[in-house]
Design a protein around this motif. Structure first.
Motif, PDB file in Angstrom:
ATOM      1  N   TYR A 179       0.816  -1.213   0.000  1.00 52.94           N
ATOM      2  CA  TYR A 179       0.000   0.000   0.000  1.00 52.94           C
ATOM      3  C   TYR A 179       0.849   1.261   0.000  1.00 52.94           C
ATOM      4  CZ  TYR A 179      -4.010  -3.044   0.648  1.00 52.94           C
ATOM      5  OH  TYR A 179      -4.970  -4.025   0.469  1.00 52.94           O
ATOM      6  N   LEU A 195       0.163   2.742   3.688  1.00 50.16           N
ATOM      7  CA  LEU A 195      -1.053   2.762   4.509  1.00 50.16           C
ATOM      8  C   LEU A 195      -1.120   1.572   5.461  1.00 50.16           C
ATOM      9  CD1 LEU A 195      -3.805   3.871   1.949  1.00 50.16           C
ATOM     10  CD2 LEU A 195      -2.582   5.273   3.628  1.00 50.16           C
ATOM     11  N   THR A 196      -0.099   0.734   5.458  1.00 50.20           N
ATOM     12  CA  THR A 196      -0.128  -0.418   6.353  1.00 50.20           C
ATOM     13  C   THR A 196       0.231  -0.027   7.776  1.00 50.20           C
ATOM     14  OG1 THR A 196       2.160  -0.954   5.766  1.00 50.20           O
ATOM     15  CG2 THR A 196       0.417  -2.086   4.541  1.00 50.20           C
ATOM     16  N   TYR A 213      -3.498   1.240  11.910  1.00 43.47           N
ATOM     17  CA  TYR A 213      -4.714   1.039  12.705  1.00 43.47           C
ATOM     18  C   TYR A 213      -4.491   1.360  14.181  1.00 43.47           C
ATOM     19  CZ  TYR A 213      -3.083  -3.398  14.715  1.00 43.47           C
ATOM     20  OH  TYR A 213      -2.391  -4.363  15.421  1.00 43.47           O
ATOM     21  N   SER A 229     -12.056   4.332   5.528  1.00 49.08           N
ATOM     22  CA  SER A 229     -11.291   4.103   6.758  1.00 49.08           C
ATOM     23  C   SER A 229     -11.635   2.752   7.367  1.00 49.08           C
ATOM     24  CB  SER A 229     -11.551   5.236   7.761  1.00 49.08           C
ATOM     25  OG  SER A 229     -12.842   5.150   8.330  1.00 49.08           O
ATOM     26  N   GLN A 276      -9.705   0.067   5.618  1.00 49.95           N
ATOM     27  CA  GLN A 276      -8.310  -0.006   6.040  1.00 49.95           C
ATOM     28  C   GLN A 276      -8.165  -0.634   7.425  1.00 49.95           C
ATOM     29  OE1 GLN A 276      -7.582   4.363   4.224  1.00 49.95           O
ATOM     30  NE2 GLN A 276      -5.821   3.560   5.301  1.00 49.95           N
ATOM     31  N   PHE A 294      -3.920  -4.860   5.435  1.00 49.45           N
ATOM     32  CA  PHE A 294      -3.301  -3.623   5.898  1.00 49.45           C
ATOM     33  C   PHE A 294      -2.469  -3.827   7.163  1.00 49.45           C
ATOM     34  CE2 PHE A 294      -6.688  -1.999   3.216  1.00 49.45           C
ATOM     35  CZ  PHE A 294      -6.088  -0.930   2.564  1.00 49.45           C
TER      36      PHE A 294
END
Length: 477
Positions: free
Chosen positions: A116, A142-143, A146, A267, A270, A276
């Motif tokens: 990502y 983007l990994t 979270y 969101s 993800q 992710f």
């Protein structure tokens, strides 16, 4: 006549003059076999129950076999089917029709085949209505976002019911506070009052929803001009009807609400989709005692954690938390590293332009807090070997160049920075000289002086790179 030379030694009970010697040989042989058998038994036992091994045996197994003598159980996010909202978000993530060009989606710059992150070696990606405009910074991966906390300065408040202090006030309090030294294993929220958390290179977004919103309206990315424009594209794509089932019909009459809920769907995608945050690299397997590191990888890990050598773990935390959460390989704090200017960027054609991270130009709330000028978010090193461009300005293209920067910035700056017309090395040439004091010169390997021996040898660098490659997801044992 002396007859002592002719005396015959007495016979043993078995009639042999040298029976003692073979017995000693047999004892030595049996002892050696016993030791070998014990070592083999220890090795087999350790592979089955490595957590029960004594320290000395554990060190032998780590050194000789590359196994983790102290395995842990990692607490990974639950892998479950995507919610309806996340499914909608997935569709939006891959939909190029939401851009002004009609050909650029979120996945264009955050490729799932490249953790990502960017799918190419461009310093920055191209965007705009005709895909001809350069972006400002390389898209981060983007990994592993979270668990990213909101942007803040200094330690979290003890009393969560206390009225939050503004960032400006907190930044003012931080002035004059000595910066904490970065040593391997130091947790975030240090007493140094440094910024931490947030998304983008400068932390200007606090949530994945806000982060997803940014590229939609960036003129050099997806280049939409208003929520109404994006709302019309969402209506044409059928997303409004899907979102209406979740949030009611009122959103159909509010472009702002429609766009807001659409980005909340992105969101959720993800957060929920396991791709992710897989945590299935070779290093993760090693942490759990399921894989063995090669000698080079093991040396690299030790150098990575060595606070007097590479000291990578001072910012890129490598140990699991006490709660079993896998390491993210970032402390989510901000550092001014003084990487050299990238003359290839269009914005850098203006000699007076400087990208100063936390204090501007793309975030504005901390513009007057000059103690943070030049600071950028420390990214995760997970999947770092899949990237083809590094740092906030994309100045480097491979890990060897990155490691040379850390190793030589202070000891041999002429190998890192250009020279001016008079032949003087332009050290820290991508930050105004008045903010050079913000640059980290206290933490290894930056604590060396000009002319000193670098912290790392060429072999050290090769070993660290070998270890970094164990952080790539998708390892097959």
């Amino acid at each position: 006549m002396n007859s002592s030379s002719n005396v015959v030694p007495p016979l043993t009970a078995h009639g042999s003059q040298n029976a003692g010697a073979p017995r000693r040989y047999r004892l030595v042989l049996w002892s050696a076999l016993a030791v070998l058998l014990m070592m083999m038994t220890c090795a087999v036992y350790a592979f089955a129950y490595p957590e029960r091994m004594p320290k000395a045996v554990g060190e032998m197994l780590e050194n000789e076999f590359g196994v983790n003598p102290h395995p842990v159980h990692l607490m990974r996010p639950q892998n479950a089917p995507l919610s309806l909202l996340a499914q909608i978000g997935k569709q939006i993530f891959y939909d190029p029709s939401l851009s002004a060009s009609g050909t650029q989606s979120c996945a264009s710059c955050h490729s799932p085949q490249h953790a990502y992150g960017p799918p190419n070696a461009l310093a920055v990606q191209l965007g705009g209505e005709h895909l001809t405009l350069e972006g400002y910074r390389p898209p981060p991966s983007l990994t592993y976002l979270y668990r990213q906390a909101n942007f803040s300065i200094g330690p979290d408040p003890v009393d969560m019911d206390t009225t939050p202090v503004s960032l400006t006030d907190t930044a003012q309090q931080a002035q004059g506070v000595a910066r904490a030294q970065k040593n391997a294993g130091v947790a975030p929220a240090a007493p140094a009052m440094v910024p931490q958390g947030g998304l983008f290179w400068d932390g200007r977004a606090d949530t994945l929803q806000a982060q997803a919103m940014g590229p939609l309206f960036n003129p050099v990315e997806m280049a939409n001009t208003s929520e109404a424009e994006v709302a019309q594209k969402l209506l044409r794509g059928g997303y409004a009807e899907k979102l209406k089932k979740l949030f009611g019909p009122a959103m159909l009459h509010s472009p702002v609400m429609l766009v807001d809920e659409a980005m909340s769907a992105v969101s959720r995608y993800q957060i929920e989709d396991a791709s992710f945050h897989e945590f299935n690299s070779k290093y993760d397997e090693w942490l759990e005692g399921k894989a063995r590191l090669s000698p080079a990888e093991l040396r690299g890990l030790r150098l990575f954690n060595n606070q007097d050598k590479a000291n990578c773990a001072g910012c890129h935390l490598s140990q699991p938390g006490r709660d079993g959460l896998p390491p993210l390989f970032t402390d989510t704090q901000y550092e001014a590293l003084g990487v050299p200017r990238n003359p290839a960027l269009a914005q850098n054609k203006d000699a007076k332009f400087f990208d100063m991270g936390v204090c501007g130009p793309y975030r504005h709330d901390l513009a007057t807090q000059t103690q943070y000028c030049g600071m950028f978010l420390t990214p995760t090193l997970r999947n770092v070997s899949t990237r083809q461009t590094f740092f906030h300005n994309g100045v480097y293209r491979d890990l060897k160049q990155v490691m040379d920067f850390y190793n030589l910035r202070e000891t041999s700056p002429e190998k890192i920075y250009p020279r001016d017309a008079a032949g003087k090395v332009e050290k820290y040439n991508d930050i105004p000289p008045k903010y050079a004091a913000n640059i980290d010169v206290a933490d290894a390997p930056f604590d060396r002086k000009f002319g000193d021996r670098p912290a790392m040898s060429e072999q050290d660098i090769d070993d660290i790179i070998a270890f970094l490659k164990t952080l790539t997801d998708g390892y097959k044992n």
